[in-house]
Design a protein around this motif. Structure first.
Motif, PDB file in Angstrom:
ATOM      1  N   ASN A   1       0.822  -1.216   0.000  1.00 43.34           N
ATOM      2  CA  ASN A   1       0.000   0.000   0.000  1.00 43.34           C
ATOM      3  C   ASN A   1       0.851   1.258   0.000  1.00 43.34           C
ATOM      4  N   TYR A   2       2.050   1.155   0.536  1.00 41.41           N
ATOM      5  CA  TYR A   2       2.913   2.336   0.658  1.00 41.41           C
ATOM      6  C   TYR A   2       3.572   2.719  -0.666  1.00 41.41           C
ATOM      7  N   GLY A   3       3.429   1.874  -1.660  1.00 45.70           N
ATOM      8  CA  GLY A   3       3.947   2.192  -2.988  1.00 45.70           C
ATOM      9  C   GLY A   3       2.872   2.681  -3.936  1.00 45.70           C
ATOM     10  N   LYS A   4       1.624   2.762  -3.458  1.00 44.49           N
ATOM     11  CA  LYS A   4       0.518   3.195  -4.305  1.00 44.49           C
ATOM     12  C   LYS A   4       0.480   4.711  -4.444  1.00 44.49           C
ATOM     13  N   THR A   5      -0.268   5.181  -5.430  1.00 45.21           N
ATOM     14  CA  THR A   5      -0.405   6.626  -5.657  1.00 45.21           C
ATOM     15  C   THR A   5      -1.046   7.311  -4.460  1.00 45.21           C
ATOM     16  N   GLU A   6      -2.039   6.664  -3.871  1.00 45.91           N
ATOM     17  CA  GLU A   6      -2.686   7.152  -2.664  1.00 45.91           C
ATOM     18  C   GLU A   6      -2.804   6.008  -1.676  1.00 45.91           C
ATOM     19  N   PHE A   7      -2.637   6.322  -0.404  1.00 43.62           N
ATOM     20  CA  PHE A   7      -2.738   5.276   0.612  1.00 43.62           C
ATOM     21  C   PHE A   7      -4.212   5.031   0.935  1.00 43.62           C
ATOM     22  N   PRO A   8      -4.666   3.785   0.864  1.00 36.20           N
ATOM     23  CA  PRO A   8      -6.066   3.488   1.189  1.00 36.20           C
ATOM     24  C   PRO A   8      -6.312   3.554   2.699  1.00 36.20           C
ATOM     25  N   TYR A   9      -7.264   4.371   3.115  1.00 37.71           N
ATOM     26  CA  TYR A   9      -7.560   4.507   4.550  1.00 37.71           C
ATOM     27  C   TYR A   9      -9.059   4.687   4.737  1.00 37.71           C
ATOM     28  N   ASN A  10      -9.504   4.489   5.935  1.00 38.17           N
ATOM     29  CA  ASN A  10     -10.917   4.596   6.268  1.00 38.17           C
ATOM     30  C   ASN A  10     -11.241   6.038   6.639  1.00 38.17           C
ATOM     31  N   GLU A  11     -11.904   6.746   5.751  1.00 38.02           N
ATOM     32  CA  GLU A  11     -12.216   8.153   5.989  1.00 38.02           C
ATOM     33  C   GLU A  11     -13.138   8.351   7.188  1.00 38.02           C
ATOM     34  N   LYS A  12     -13.900   7.316   7.539  1.00 35.69           N
ATOM     35  CA  LYS A  12     -14.797   7.423   8.683  1.00 35.69           C
ATOM     36  C   LYS A  12     -14.037   7.482  10.005  1.00 35.69           C
ATOM     37  N   MET A  13     -12.748   7.125   9.955  1.00 36.83           N
ATOM     38  CA  MET A  13     -11.933   7.143  11.175  1.00 36.83           C
ATOM     39  C   MET A  13     -11.201   8.477  11.357  1.00 36.83           C
ATOM     40  N   VAL A  14     -11.472   9.432  10.469  1.00 32.11           N
ATOM     41  CA  VAL A  14     -10.819  10.740  10.543  1.00 32.11           C
ATOM     42  C   VAL A  14     -11.725  11.721  11.280  1.00 32.11           C
ATOM     43  N   ARG A  15     -11.138  12.499  12.185  1.00 37.98           N
ATOM     44  CA  ARG A  15     -11.895  13.476  12.955  1.00 37.98           C
ATOM     45  C   ARG A  15     -11.278  14.868  12.787  1.00 37.98           C
ATOM     46  N   LEU A  16     -12.116  15.883  12.839  1.00 37.66           N
ATOM     47  CA  LEU A  16     -11.630  17.251  12.765  1.00 37.66           C
ATOM     48  C   LEU A  16     -10.992  17.654  14.089  1.00 37.66           C
ATOM     49  N   ILE A  17     -10.006  18.544  14.017  1.00 38.40           N
ATOM     50  CA  ILE A  17      -9.358  19.076  15.213  1.00 38.40           C
ATOM     51  C   ILE A  17      -9.792  20.521  15.376  1.00 38.40           C
ATOM     52  N   ALA A  18     -10.297  20.861  16.519  1.00 39.23           N
ATOM     53  CA  ALA A  18     -10.793  22.220  16.766  1.00 39.23           C
ATOM     54  C   ALA A  18      -9.680  23.250  16.623  1.00 39.23           C
ATOM     55  N   ASN A  19      -9.991  24.329  15.930  1.00 39.77           N
ATOM     56  CA  ASN A  19      -9.087  25.481  15.777  1.00 39.77           C
ATOM     57  C   ASN A  19      -7.804  25.157  15.014  1.00 39.77           C
ATOM     58  N   LEU A  20      -7.790  24.070  14.261  1.00 38.41           N
ATOM     59  CA  LEU A  20      -6.652  23.765  13.405  1.00 38.41           C
ATOM     60  C   LEU A  20      -7.181  23.603  11.983  1.00 38.41           C
ATOM     61  N   TYR A  21      -6.665  24.404  11.075  1.00 35.85           N
ATOM     62  CA  TYR A  21      -7.200  24.441   9.719  1.00 35.85           C
ATOM     63  C   TYR A  21      -6.219  23.814   8.735  1.00 35.85           C
ATOM     64  N   GLN A  22      -6.774  23.098   7.781  1.00 39.58           N
ATOM     65  CA  GLN A  22      -5.951  22.432   6.776  1.00 39.58           C
ATOM     66  C   GLN A  22      -5.340  23.482   5.854  1.00 39.58           C
ATOM     67  N   PRO A  23      -4.012  23.535   5.769  1.00 39.95           N
ATOM     68  CA  PRO A  23      -3.364  24.534   4.912  1.00 39.95           C
ATOM     69  C   PRO A  23      -3.542  24.186   3.438  1.00 39.95           C
ATOM     70  N   THR A  24      -3.460  25.188   2.596  1.00 44.01           N
ATOM     71  CA  THR A  24      -3.583  24.964   1.159  1.00 44.01           C
ATOM     72  C   THR A  24      -2.198  24.842   0.527  1.00 44.01           C
ATOM     73  N   ASN A  25      -2.078  23.945  -0.427  1.00 40.58           N
ATOM     74  CA  ASN A  25      -0.855  23.779  -1.228  1.00 40.58           C
ATOM     75  C   ASN A  25       0.384  23.437  -0.406  1.00 40.58           C
ATOM     76  N   LEU A  26       0.202  22.824   0.752  1.00 38.68           N
ATOM     77  CA  LEU A  26       1.374  22.483   1.566  1.00 38.68           C
ATOM     78  C   LEU A  26       2.252  21.457   0.855  1.00 38.68           C
ATOM     79  N   LEU A  27       1.641  20.464   0.249  1.00 38.93           N
ATOM     80  CA  LEU A  27       2.415  19.422  -0.426  1.00 38.93           C
ATOM     81  C   LEU A  27       3.335  20.017  -1.479  1.00 38.93           C
TER      82      LEU A  27
END
Length: 234
Positions: free
Chosen positions: A13-39
């Motif tokens: 899985n670590y050699g794939k274009t995207e890592f397969p993960y369960n999106e339902k296991m992701v939670r938002l963090i209060a007062n922390l915003y996802q930056p744009t174009n960080l990658l």
């Protein structure tokens, strides 16, 4: 996820274009915003550039959150997965074993690692000096990344104290005769010296000038440290 890696399960899985993960296991963090174009701002060939970009993307993150394994594991597997692949490309060539993947996609048994995303953020957090002004705030950071030996501080208890790291780096910047080809042994002497001093003093109470003054007292001793056995026999 980590247990699966340790068991050697689905390492491909670590050699794939995207890592397969369960999106339902992701939670938002209060007062922390996802930056744009960080990658796009990270550079897998230059840790300093990547460290600054990562810190600037999360400049107000609390040390408590920055100590959270789940946060960094999310970044290494989702938002910044392609960067980690490029930085540690054995996975793309099918040459990575479970230890290689665990070392670079997860935090180590010791929280701080030279090679992890967390260490890049913490390396800037502990060396940026806003008091120097906007144009000079990264002077110590630049110096810290100039020699891989200095990054041996990552992983030490001392590294958690920003004033200690700034004081030590300022001392080395002011004494290039010490910060030379023997830096490896001298850095280890400094770490050992302050570890011993920490047994009788609460170092977290002291500011950078204290650490610089202590090293000034040891300047001649440091200049004589050119071999590992000299450090071990202190």
């Amino acid at each position: 996820m980590r247990d699966k890696v340790k068991a050697g399960i689905n390492l491909s899985n670590y050699g794939k274009t995207e890592f397969p993960y369960n999106e339902k296991m992701v939670r938002l963090i209060a007062n922390l915003y996802q930056p744009t174009n960080l990658l796009e701002r990270l550079d897998y060939t230059d840790d300093l550039i990547s460290a600054k970009a990562l810190y600037e993307a999360y400049p107000n993150m609390s040390p408590l959150l920055a100590s959270n394994d789940c946060f960094w594991t999310y970044l290494t597997h989702v938002d910044l997965f392609q960067y980690i692949q490029a930085r540690w490309p054995k996975v793309l060539r099918g040459e990575a074993d479970k230890n290689y993947i665990e070392s670079h996609w997860f935090q180590g048994g010791n929280f701080f690692q030279q090679t992890s995303l967390s260490s890049l953020w913490w390396s800037v957090y502990c060396t940026i000096d806003e008091a120097r002004g906007y144009n000079r705030k990264y002077e110590i950071t630049d110096f810290f990344f100039s020699n891989i030996t200095y990054r041996e501080f990552v992983g030490t208890t001392l590294f958690r104290h920003k004033e200690a790291i700034i004081g030590i780096m300022e001392f080395l910047m002011e004494h290039p005769d010490i910060a030379n080809s023997y830096a490896k042994w001298r850095i280890r002497f400094i770490m050992k010296y302050f570890n011993q001093l920490g047994a009788v003093k609460v170092l977290s109470y002291f500011k950078r000038d204290f650490f610089k003054a202590e090293l000034e007292k040891k300047k001649d001793t440091l200049l004589n440290r050119t071999q590992e056995f000299e450090i071990e026999n202190e």
